[in-house]
Every structure is written in C-alpha cells, then in structure tokens.
Design a protein around this motif. Structure first.
Motif, mmCIF file in Angstrom:
data_model
loop_
_atom_site.group_PDB
_atom_site.id
_atom_site.type_symbol
_atom_site.label_atom_id
_atom_site.label_comp_id
_atom_site.label_asym_id
_atom_site.label_seq_id
_atom_site.Cartn_x
_atom_site.Cartn_y
_atom_site.Cartn_z
ATOM 1 N N THR A 44 -0.821 -5.022 -1.763
ATOM 2 C CA THR A 44 -0.852 -5.849 -0.546
ATOM 3 C C THR A 44 -0.743 -4.986 0.708
ATOM 4 O O THR A 44 -0.193 -3.889 0.678
ATOM 5 C CB THR A 44 0.311 -6.857 -0.546
ATOM 6 N N ARG A 45 -1.278 -5.506 1.792
ATOM 7 C CA ARG A 45 -1.121 -4.902 3.112
ATOM 8 C C ARG A 45 -0.601 -6.008 4.024
ATOM 9 O O ARG A 45 -1.259 -7.042 4.162
ATOM 10 C CB ARG A 45 -2.443 -4.357 3.631
ATOM 11 N N HIS A 46 0.576 -5.804 4.590
ATOM 12 C CA HIS A 46 1.218 -6.801 5.450
ATOM 13 C C HIS A 46 1.375 -8.129 4.723
ATOM 14 O O HIS A 46 1.167 -9.202 5.288
ATOM 15 C CB HIS A 46 0.444 -7.002 6.756
ATOM 16 N N GLY A 47 1.685 -8.056 3.409
ATOM 17 C CA GLY A 47 1.932 -9.251 2.624
ATOM 18 C C GLY A 47 0.679 -9.964 2.133
ATOM 19 O O GLY A 47 0.777 -10.980 1.446
ATOM 20 N N ARG A 48 -0.502 -9.437 2.474
ATOM 21 C CA ARG A 48 -1.760 -10.083 2.068
ATOM 22 C C ARG A 48 -2.409 -9.251 0.969
ATOM 23 O O ARG A 48 -2.578 -8.039 1.114
ATOM 24 C CB ARG A 48 -2.697 -10.163 3.285
ATOM 25 N N VAL B 47 0.838 -1.196 0.000
ATOM 26 C CA VAL B 47 0.000 0.000 0.000
ATOM 27 C C VAL B 47 0.873 1.246 0.000
ATOM 28 O O VAL B 47 0.606 2.206 -0.736
ATOM 29 C CB VAL B 47 -0.962 -0.003 1.214
ATOM 30 N N TYR B 48 1.926 1.248 0.779
ATOM 31 C CA TYR B 48 2.839 2.387 0.840
ATOM 32 C C TYR B 48 3.432 2.672 -0.539
ATOM 33 O O TYR B 48 3.449 3.808 -1.004
ATOM 34 C CB TYR B 48 3.945 2.138 1.869
ATOM 35 N N GLU B 49 3.934 1.618 -1.202
ATOM 36 C CA GLU B 49 4.509 1.794 -2.542
ATOM 37 C C GLU B 49 3.450 2.273 -3.535
ATOM 38 O O GLU B 49 3.725 3.114 -4.383
ATOM 39 C CB GLU B 49 5.100 0.477 -3.039
ATOM 40 N N ALA B 50 2.240 1.733 -3.426
ATOM 41 C CA ALA B 50 1.165 2.129 -4.332
ATOM 42 C C ALA B 50 0.850 3.611 -4.174
ATOM 43 O O ALA B 50 0.632 4.315 -5.164
ATOM 44 C CB ALA B 50 -0.077 1.286 -4.081
#
Length: 77
Positions: free
Chosen positions: A29-33, A6-9
């Motif tokens: 993804t958020r926390h790999g999910r 999400v940060y990269e997005a």
C-alpha cells in the motif's frame, strides 16, 4: 494475506519473497491505498493434450535408417 506499506516492502523484500515462495500473497500500500500485490510466480501453460498431432505428421518408414551416403552428407567422411 498480509498488507505492508511501500517503505516496509522495501526494507523487508527478502522476507516477502520468501513468503511468496511459500504461497502467501502480500498487498503493498501507499498512503493506505493498495497499489501492488506480491504473489507466488506461476508458469502459465496450456494443458498438454496427448495425441494432438495424430494424423498431422507422417514419419517415413526409413526414418531410422542411416546409410553410408547419409554419413558422408553429415560428416564429410
């Protein structure tokens, strides 16, 4: 298919949109999910079927005629 957090997005949204315009898909993804998928926009339309209204619409023989009375009705002249 690329995967970004999400940060990269958030920090690379313009690039991700440009990628989508070229037809690429991106998983967010958020926390790999996986939580979202960024895909190219596609207009959903039913395929056009020529002649679908055949037999349902009647056009009067005088459809293209435009009389003086019609002109008066339309333009008040």
């Amino acid at each position: 298919m690329a995967t970004v957090s999400v940060y990269e997005a958030k920090s690379q949204l313009s690039r991700l949109i440009a990628d989508a315009e070229r037809g690429e898909e991106t998983i967010v993804t958020r926390h790999g999910r996986p939580v979202a998928r960024l895909v190219p926009f596609a207009v959903r339309r039913a395929p056009r079927v020529p002649g679908r209204w055949r037999g349902r619409v009647d056009i009067a023989d005088d459809f293209d005629d435009f009389s003086v009375a019609d002109e008066h009705d339309w333009y008040g002249a």
